[in-house]
Scaffold this active site. Structure first.
Site, PDB file in Angstrom:
ATOM      1  CG  LEU A 169      -1.773   1.254   1.417  1.00 52.91           C
ATOM      2  CD1 LEU A 169      -2.708   1.445   0.229  1.00 52.91           C
ATOM      3  CD2 LEU A 169      -2.556   1.174   2.720  1.00 52.91           C
ATOM      4  CG  ASP A 170       3.054   4.573  -2.770  1.00 51.72           C
ATOM      5  OD1 ASP A 170       3.234   5.325  -1.789  1.00 51.72           O
ATOM      6  OD2 ASP A 170       3.548   4.789  -3.890  1.00 51.72           O
ATOM      7  CB  THR A 171      -0.114   6.440   2.110  1.00 54.84           C
ATOM      8  OG1 THR A 171       1.253   6.778   2.381  1.00 54.84           O
ATOM      9  CG2 THR A 171      -0.512   5.264   2.988  1.00 54.84           C
TER      10      THR A 171
END
Length: 263
Positions: A169-171
């Site tokens: 997950l790349d915010t």
């Protein structure tokens, strides 16, 4: 008196590496292990000038200070003079502290440890190595835990096949395909080797790099995407698969980057 040059070089290599290491930590700088090692080797070689009469001038205070400045500049590679100067002063301060501790321990008569061939210098060298290795292992374990916490198993359904990958997950990933307005999952090209991209309508996804340079990422829309949260908890999502030519993880911990809008 017999002096083993190889041991002198090894000791000074460890000490200089340690000094650069704690200087970087104090200044909250990223540690470049390879660059630190090369600079430490050069710094260790500099100590050999004390054994060469013709080079004794290099042990004078001005030359020594200049050498320390060059060592710090080589280790951190910063172009700002005042930053390198500040880092050099900190590096020298730590040097004096370490040297003072060694001199104090090796000349201490009160409460001396009754151990045969005990050497404070050797003890400090061992502690420095343990500290550097321990810190490296600790940061690696912490980074693995962080990656594991934000890594999801996803399944991409396309052309009657199911491609299973791990995605982080790349915010900071807010990338969307402009026509469909669907979030984009960036996936390594090597993870999609069994997919014939040519049969899909190729989508061009504009993006900007950190440097500000604009570029395009090509991708396609799969039939569906399954995101597994736990063993029994999952969701089907719509999204676009953006194909990346480079590896996303050096240790193959994941092969994709999830957009925060798809979770």
């Amino acid at each position: 008196m017999v002096i083993f040059i190889d041991l002198v070089l090894l000791e000074n290599l460890i000490v200089n590496y340690f000094l650069l290491f704690i200087t970087a930590q104090t200044l909250s700088l990223k540690i470049n292990y390879k660059r630190f090692f090369i600079t430490s080797v050069c710094a260790a070689l500099y100590t050999l000038v004390i054994f060469i009469d013709k080079l004794k001038f290099m042990t004078t205070i001005p030359v020594t200070l200049l050498t320390a400045f060059l060592i710090v500049y080589g280790a951190f590679g910063k172009n700002k003079f005042f930053f390198v100067l500040k880092a050099t002063l900190l590096y020298l301060a730590y040097t004096f502290v370490v040297a003072g501790i060694i001199v104090y321990l090796e000349n201490k008569n009160t409460y001396r440890l009754e151990i045969e061939n005990f050497s404070a210098r050797k003890l400090l060298l061992v502690l420095m190595v343990i500290y550097i290795i321990g810190y490296r292992l600790l940061t690696y374990i912490i980074s693995l835990q962080k990656v594991k916490k934000y890594t999801y198993n996803i399944e991409i359904f396309v052309q009657g096949q199911i491609i299973k990958i791990k995605a982080l997950l790349d915010t900071g990933n807010e990338l969307k395909e402009p026509i469909t307005n669907l979030p984009v999952i960036i996936v390594e090209k090597d993870a999609l080797t069994n997919i014939d991209i040519s049969v899909h309508n190729k989508l061009y996804i504009p993006f900007k790099a950190v440097s500000g340079q604009a570029n395009f990422l090509y991708g396609f829309k799969p039939d569906k995407i399954k995101i597994n949260y736990d063993e029994d908890k999952f969701q089907f999502k719509n999204g676009i698969i953006g194909i990346c030519d480079t590896k996303l993880s050096d240790h193959d911990e994941y092969q994709g980057l999830l957009s925060r809008d798809i979770i």
